[in-house]
Design a protein around this motif. Structure first.
Motif, PDB file in Angstrom:
ATOM      1  N   THR A  21       4.703   8.741   9.249  1.00  0.00           N
ATOM      2  CA  THR A  21       4.847   8.568  10.690  1.00  0.00           C
ATOM      3  C   THR A  21       3.910   7.462  11.169  1.00  0.00           C
ATOM      4  N   ILE A  22       3.860   7.289  12.461  1.00  0.00           N
ATOM      5  CA  ILE A  22       3.013   6.243  13.037  1.00  0.00           C
ATOM      6  C   ILE A  22       1.555   6.384  12.592  1.00  0.00           C
ATOM      7  N   TYR A  23       1.136   7.600  12.334  1.00  0.00           N
ATOM      8  CA  TYR A  23      -0.258   7.840  11.946  1.00  0.00           C
ATOM      9  C   TYR A  23      -0.566   7.364  10.525  1.00  0.00           C
ATOM     10  N   GLN A  24       0.454   7.250   9.686  1.00  0.00           N
ATOM     11  CA  GLN A  24       0.263   6.783   8.312  1.00  0.00           C
ATOM     12  C   GLN A  24       0.843   5.388   8.087  1.00  0.00           C
ATOM     13  N   ALA A  25       1.467   4.802   9.101  1.00  0.00           N
ATOM     14  CA  ALA A  25       2.199   3.537   8.926  1.00  0.00           C
ATOM     15  C   ALA A  25       1.298   2.415   8.413  1.00  0.00           C
ATOM     16  N   ASN A  26       0.112   2.284   8.940  1.00  0.00           N
ATOM     17  CA  ASN A  26      -0.779   1.208   8.506  1.00  0.00           C
ATOM     18  C   ASN A  26      -1.166   1.374   7.036  1.00  0.00           C
ATOM     19  N   THR A  27      -1.540   2.582   6.661  1.00  0.00           N
ATOM     20  CA  THR A  27      -1.915   2.850   5.273  1.00  0.00           C
ATOM     21  C   THR A  27      -0.722   2.650   4.343  1.00  0.00           C
ATOM     22  N   ALA A  28       0.434   3.161   4.749  1.00  0.00           N
ATOM     23  CA  ALA A  28       1.636   3.021   3.920  1.00  0.00           C
ATOM     24  C   ALA A  28       1.998   1.559   3.745  1.00  0.00           C
ATOM     25  N   SER A  29       1.872   0.778   4.804  1.00  0.00           N
ATOM     26  CA  SER A  29       2.164  -0.652   4.734  1.00  0.00           C
ATOM     27  C   SER A  29       1.208  -1.356   3.769  1.00  0.00           C
ATOM     28  N   GLU A  30      -0.055  -0.993   3.814  1.00  0.00           N
ATOM     29  CA  GLU A  30      -1.041  -1.583   2.902  1.00  0.00           C
ATOM     30  C   GLU A  30      -0.707  -1.252   1.442  1.00  0.00           C
ATOM     31  N   TYR A  31      -0.371  -0.001   1.164  1.00  0.00           N
ATOM     32  CA  TYR A  31       0.005   0.396  -0.189  1.00  0.00           C
ATOM     33  C   TYR A  31       1.242  -0.366  -0.651  1.00  0.00           C
ATOM     34  N   LEU A  32       2.235  -0.461   0.234  1.00  0.00           N
ATOM     35  CA  LEU A  32       3.467  -1.162  -0.101  1.00  0.00           C
ATOM     36  C   LEU A  32       3.183  -2.626  -0.418  1.00  0.00           C
ATOM     37  N   CYS A  33       2.385  -3.278   0.410  1.00  0.00           N
ATOM     38  CA  CYS A  33       2.064  -4.697   0.185  1.00  0.00           C
ATOM     39  C   CYS A  33       1.270  -4.891  -1.101  1.00  0.00           C
ATOM     40  N   LYS A  34       0.340  -3.992  -1.369  1.00  0.00           N
ATOM     41  CA  LYS A  34      -0.452  -4.082  -2.599  1.00  0.00           C
ATOM     42  C   LYS A  34       0.435  -3.891  -3.829  1.00  0.00           C
ATOM     43  N   ALA A  35       1.321  -2.899  -3.776  1.00  0.00           N
ATOM     44  CA  ALA A  35       2.236  -2.652  -4.898  1.00  0.00           C
ATOM     45  C   ALA A  35       3.175  -3.833  -5.091  1.00  0.00           C
ATOM     46  N   PHE A  36       3.696  -4.375  -4.005  1.00  0.00           N
ATOM     47  CA  PHE A  36       4.592  -5.525  -4.100  1.00  0.00           C
ATOM     48  C   PHE A  36       3.842  -6.741  -4.631  1.00  0.00           C
ATOM     49  N   GLY A  37       2.619  -6.934  -4.185  1.00  0.00           N
ATOM     50  CA  GLY A  37       1.800  -8.059  -4.634  1.00  0.00           C
ATOM     51  C   GLY A  37       1.483  -8.010  -6.114  1.00  0.00           C
ATOM     52  N   SER A  38       1.531  -6.825  -6.707  1.00  0.00           N
ATOM     53  CA  SER A  38       1.260  -6.699  -8.135  1.00  0.00           C
ATOM     54  C   SER A  38       2.398  -7.271  -8.974  1.00  0.00           C
ATOM     55  N   GLY A  39       3.570  -7.431  -8.358  1.00  0.00           N
ATOM     56  CA  GLY A  39       4.735  -7.919  -9.090  1.00  0.00           C
ATOM     57  C   GLY A  39       5.428  -6.845  -9.915  1.00  0.00           C
ATOM     58  N   GLU A  40       4.951  -5.605  -9.821  1.00  0.00           N
ATOM     59  CA  GLU A  40       5.494  -4.519 -10.634  1.00  0.00           C
ATOM     60  C   GLU A  40       6.347  -3.527  -9.852  1.00  0.00           C
ATOM     61  N   LEU A  41       6.376  -3.612  -8.534  1.00  0.00           N
ATOM     62  CA  LEU A  41       7.118  -2.649  -7.727  1.00  0.00           C
ATOM     63  C   LEU A  41       8.616  -2.757  -7.999  1.00  0.00           C
ATOM     64  N   ARG A  42       9.240  -1.634  -8.326  1.00  0.00           N
ATOM     65  CA  ARG A  42      10.682  -1.593  -8.590  1.00  0.00           C
ATOM     66  C   ARG A  42      11.407  -0.653  -7.645  1.00  0.00           C
ATOM     67  N   HIS A  43      10.765   0.492  -7.331  1.00  0.00           N
ATOM     68  CA  HIS A  43      11.403   1.437  -6.421  1.00  0.00           C
ATOM     69  C   HIS A  43      10.368   2.277  -5.680  1.00  0.00           C
ATOM     70  N   VAL A  44      10.819   2.837  -4.548  1.00  0.00           N
ATOM     71  CA  VAL A  44       9.996   3.714  -3.728  1.00  0.00           C
ATOM     72  C   VAL A  44      10.642   5.097  -3.770  1.00  0.00           C
ATOM     73  N   ASP A  45       9.909   6.069  -4.284  1.00  0.00           N
ATOM     74  CA  ASP A  45      10.407   7.436  -4.422  1.00  0.00           C
ATOM     75  C   ASP A  45      10.060   8.217  -3.151  1.00  0.00           C
ATOM     76  N   LEU A  46      11.092   8.722  -2.478  1.00  0.00           N
ATOM     77  CA  LEU A  46      10.926   9.378  -1.183  1.00  0.00           C
ATOM     78  C   LEU A  46      11.134  10.885  -1.238  1.00  0.00           C
ATOM     79  N   ALA A  47      11.156  11.457  -2.422  1.00  0.00           N
ATOM     80  CA  ALA A  47      11.424  12.891  -2.568  1.00  0.00           C
ATOM     81  C   ALA A  47      10.387  13.752  -1.858  1.00  0.00           C
ATOM     82  N   GLY A  48       9.172  13.270  -1.755  1.00  0.00           N
ATOM     83  CA  GLY A  48       8.098  14.070  -1.166  1.00  0.00           C
ATOM     84  C   GLY A  48       7.855  13.853   0.307  1.00  0.00           C
ATOM     85  N   VAL A  49       8.684  13.041   0.968  1.00  0.00           N
ATOM     86  CA  VAL A  49       8.473  12.778   2.398  1.00  0.00           C
ATOM     87  C   VAL A  49       8.905  13.995   3.208  1.00  0.00           C
TER      88      VAL A  49
END
Length: 96
Positions: A21-49
């Protein structure tokens, strides 16, 4: 409850657990950008949302727009019921 986000470079999976939610959006965005920046990101698993709002939806749309170094789209996989409900309500096509 907050989100727990874990990225495995070995599998290329960014797994999200808990609220996105809005309360986690900044942190989630940072994780997403870091994972994407690694060049290894292939998928985002949403089973636990457990909860998703429009801020979380924006993060998922950003993830869905990304491409791997091989020009393959990053995929959103295993959507929870909370994710499915919001995606349907927004009129967006289903994730895998």
């Amino acid at each position: 409850m907050s989100a727990f986000i874990d990225f495995s470079a070995e599998t290329g999976c960014l797994a999200v657990h808990g609220e996105l939610t809005i309360y986690q959006a900044n942190t989630a965005s940072e994780y997403l950008c870091k994972a994407f920046g690694s060049g290894e990101l292939r998928h985002v698993d949403l089973a636990g949302v457990t909860e998703l709002d429009t801020a979380g939806l924006q993060i998922l749309l950003l993830a869905r727009s990304l491409r791997t170094p091989a020009n393959v789209p990053v995929s959103l996989v295993n959507p929870s019921d909370a994710v499915r409900d919001v995606m349907e309500l927004a009129g967006l096509e289903q994730t895998q």
